[in-house]
Design an enzyme around this catalytic site. Sequence first.
Site, PDB file in Angstrom:
ATOM      1  N   LYS A  96       0.885  -1.177   0.000  1.00  0.00           N
ATOM      2  CA  LYS A  96       0.000   0.000   0.000  1.00  0.00           C
ATOM      3  C   LYS A  96       0.910   1.210   0.000  1.00  0.00           C
ATOM      4  CE  LYS A  96      -2.856   2.101   3.500  1.00  0.00           C
ATOM      5  NZ  LYS A  96      -3.206   3.461   3.120  1.00  0.00           N
ATOM      6  N   GLY A 157      -7.643   9.884   9.398  1.00  0.00           N
ATOM      7  CA  GLY A 157      -7.844  10.118  10.827  1.00  0.00           C
ATOM      8  C   GLY A 157      -8.907  11.142  11.171  1.00  0.00           C
ATOM      9  N   ALA A 184      -9.243   5.804   3.937  1.00  0.00           N
ATOM     10  CA  ALA A 184      -9.012   6.982   4.786  1.00  0.00           C
ATOM     11  C   ALA A 184     -10.236   7.880   4.906  1.00  0.00           C
ATOM     12  CB  ALA A 184      -7.834   7.813   4.302  1.00  0.00           C
ATOM     13  N   GLY A 185     -10.438   8.336   6.142  1.00  0.00           N
ATOM     14  CA  GLY A 185     -11.464   9.332   6.416  1.00  0.00           C
ATOM     15  C   GLY A 185     -12.829   8.783   6.784  1.00  0.00           C
ATOM     16  N   ASN A 206      -9.001   2.470   9.673  1.00  0.00           N
ATOM     17  CA  ASN A 206      -8.218   2.203  10.866  1.00  0.00           C
ATOM     18  C   ASN A 206      -8.757   2.978  12.080  1.00  0.00           C
ATOM     19  OD1 ASN A 206      -4.628   1.912  11.430  1.00  0.00           O
ATOM     20  ND2 ASN A 206      -6.228   1.967  12.922  1.00  0.00           N
ATOM     21  N   THR A 207      -8.667   4.312  11.991  1.00  0.00           N
ATOM     22  CA  THR A 207      -8.947   5.151  13.155  1.00  0.00           C
ATOM     23  C   THR A 207     -10.334   4.913  13.750  1.00  0.00           C
ATOM     24  OG1 THR A 207      -7.529   6.815  12.139  1.00  0.00           O
ATOM     25  CG2 THR A 207      -8.935   7.561  13.937  1.00  0.00           C
TER      26      THR A 207
HETATM   27  C1  LIG Z   1      -3.802   2.472   8.407  1.00  0.00           C
HETATM   28  C2  LIG Z   1      -3.685   3.240   7.186  1.00  0.00           C
HETATM   29  O1  LIG Z   1      -3.223   2.770   6.205  1.00  0.00           O
HETATM   30  C3  LIG Z   1      -4.157   4.642   7.193  1.00  0.00           C
HETATM   31  O2  LIG Z   1      -3.149   5.444   6.710  1.00  0.00           O
HETATM   32  C4  LIG Z   1      -5.384   4.646   6.361  1.00  0.00           C
HETATM   33  O3  LIG Z   1      -5.300   5.534   5.345  1.00  0.00           O
HETATM   34  C5  LIG Z   1      -6.637   4.670   7.160  1.00  0.00           C
HETATM   35  O4  LIG Z   1      -7.168   5.932   7.410  1.00  0.00           O
HETATM   36  P1  LIG Z   1      -8.191   6.152   8.617  1.00  0.00           P
HETATM   37  O5  LIG Z   1      -7.393   5.985   9.858  1.00  0.00           O
HETATM   38  O6  LIG Z   1      -8.733   7.539   8.431  1.00  0.00           O
HETATM   39  O7  LIG Z   1      -9.258   5.107   8.517  1.00  0.00           O
END
Ligand SMILES: CC(=O)[C@@H](O)[C@H](O)COP(=O)(O)O
Length: 257
Positions: A96, A157, A184-185, A206-207
């Site tokens: 990635k 994040g 992301a987001g 992730n976040t």
């Molecule tokens: C874990 C990872 O690869 C992050 O850089 C990803 O882009 C997830 O983003 P969020 O934490 O906003 O879900």
Amino acid sequence: MLDLYGTPIESRLLLGTARYPSPIVLAEAVKRSGTGILTVSLRRETAGGRNGGAFFDMIRELGTRVLPNTAGCHGASEAVLTAKMAREVFQTNWIKLEVIGNHDTLQPDVFALVEAARILSGEGFEVFPYTTDDLVVAERLLEAGCKVLMPWCAPIGTAAGPLNLSALRSMRAHFPDIPLIVDAGIGRPSHAAIVMELGFDAVLLNTAVAGAGDPAAMAEAFAKAIDAGRQAFGAGMLEPRDMAVPSTPVIGKAVFA
Ligand SMILES: CC(=O)[C@@H](O)[C@H](O)COP(=O)(O)O
């Protein structure tokens, strides 16, 4: 089934491994999410004061396929070097590719991203580029050898959810045959359902899970929302209409005495 570089993947949820309160909570979240792919940051884990080797061993023991990432890299050469380390550590050609261009927004440096993608594809890597929702950049990434695209829906994040639905919609329409993973987001299961309803192939987050009060329960909630969004997309949704349409057809007229 989702097909990524020729590998069939059952779950459409890809999960990050950072910022969990403990490895036990991470393992429980992975289990309840049913995810088939975990992404792991090479740079954060080796440089972050933790013992990277022990963390990587713990990830391997989970038995889930790993998509290493180049999070925290700021230039093409740093990202390429990190990808090569990742290949050694996890014995995979998947990467990635994240090349950050701005400290505040963590927006990808799309110029360095395309350059790194071209170099890595040329060296046999199967590249999953973290990119914006820009169609021209997407074209360049495909020309550079990428067969999967990972557009953001909001900065990493932020948990802000899809900020530009129209851009995501046109991305899906322009690249009907390319696996598109929103990365992301995403902040809530409903955000994930919305992008899946648009026809995106999967979601990486992730976040929103790691930072939840109960990460394992949240991971399961996301898995259900992603499945629901995918099923709705496949079932053929109605387009919104301006005028009311009676849901119960009426035959004849009622006569009131
Ligand atoms: C874990 C990872 O690869 C992050 O850089 C990803 O882009 C997830 O983003 P969020 O934490 O906003 O879900």
